[in-house]
Motif scaffolding. Structure first.
Motif, mmCIF file in Angstrom:
data_model
loop_
_atom_site.group_PDB
_atom_site.id
_atom_site.type_symbol
_atom_site.label_atom_id
_atom_site.label_comp_id
_atom_site.label_asym_id
_atom_site.label_seq_id
_atom_site.Cartn_x
_atom_site.Cartn_y
_atom_site.Cartn_z
ATOM 1 N N THR A 19 0.819 -1.215 0.000
ATOM 2 C CA THR A 19 0.000 0.000 0.000
ATOM 3 C C THR A 19 0.854 1.266 0.000
ATOM 4 O O THR A 19 0.341 2.361 0.174
ATOM 5 N N GLY A 20 2.178 1.091 -0.179
ATOM 6 C CA GLY A 20 3.056 2.248 -0.285
ATOM 7 C C GLY A 20 3.617 2.750 1.022
ATOM 8 O O GLY A 20 4.302 3.764 1.049
ATOM 9 N N GLN A 21 3.354 2.054 2.102
ATOM 10 C CA GLN A 21 3.873 2.476 3.397
ATOM 11 C C GLN A 21 5.273 1.911 3.598
ATOM 12 O O GLN A 21 5.598 0.835 3.117
ATOM 13 N N LYS A 22 6.088 2.656 4.317
ATOM 14 C CA LYS A 22 7.410 2.133 4.657
ATOM 15 C C LYS A 22 7.254 1.271 5.894
ATOM 16 O O LYS A 22 6.768 1.711 6.913
ATOM 17 N N ALA A 23 7.652 0.027 5.761
ATOM 18 C CA ALA A 23 7.434 -0.909 6.854
ATOM 19 C C ALA A 23 8.735 -1.411 7.458
ATOM 20 O O ALA A 23 8.719 -2.274 8.314
ATOM 21 N N GLY A 24 9.854 -0.913 7.004
ATOM 22 C CA GLY A 24 11.125 -1.376 7.531
ATOM 23 C C GLY A 24 11.620 -2.655 6.882
ATOM 24 O O GLY A 24 12.652 -3.180 7.252
ATOM 25 N N ALA A 25 10.878 -3.145 5.930
ATOM 26 C CA ALA A 25 11.288 -4.375 5.255
ATOM 27 C C ALA A 25 12.348 -4.047 4.204
ATOM 28 O O ALA A 25 12.301 -3.006 3.567
ATOM 29 N N ALA A 26 13.308 -4.948 4.056
ATOM 30 C CA ALA A 26 14.320 -4.786 3.020
ATOM 31 C C ALA A 26 13.744 -5.270 1.701
ATOM 32 O O ALA A 26 13.194 -6.362 1.621
#
Length: 96
Positions: A19-26
């Motif tokens: 959904t375009g959110q920054k989730a900290g995933a690489a």
């Protein structure tokens, strides 16, 4: 962290990312070179029908790849890359 918690965290990160959110995933993006399926098949000396049968795809799929209307993906892309390096690979494996 339990396996369940780890999986849930990964799913939440994937959903947020989608959904375009920054989730900290690489996020790792890989660009693969375009595969010339017609050239690879020609190296094997097989007809379109023989080659399609040998790699387990429909002849129509092979035609679409050769005419660049579609590109092989996933396992087909890997198999074609292997055949490109060793054109006799399929025959060697199937002749057992």
């Amino acid at each position: 962290m339990s396996a369940f918690d780890s999986i849930m965290q990964g799913l939440e990160e994937a959903r947020a990312f989608s959904t375009g959110q920054k989730a900290g995933a690489a996020v790792h993006e890989i660009s693969l070179p375009e595969i010339d399926v017609a050239r690879i098949r020609a190296q094997t000396g097989l007809s379109q029908t023989e080659f399609a049968r040998s790699i387990g795809v429909a002849k129509g799929t092979l035609l679409n790849w050769e005419q660049k209307r579609r590109m092989p993906q996933g396992p087909a892309q890997v198999l074609l890359a292997l055949i490109e390096r060793k054109p006799s690979l399929v025959q060697d494996l199937l002749s057992g």
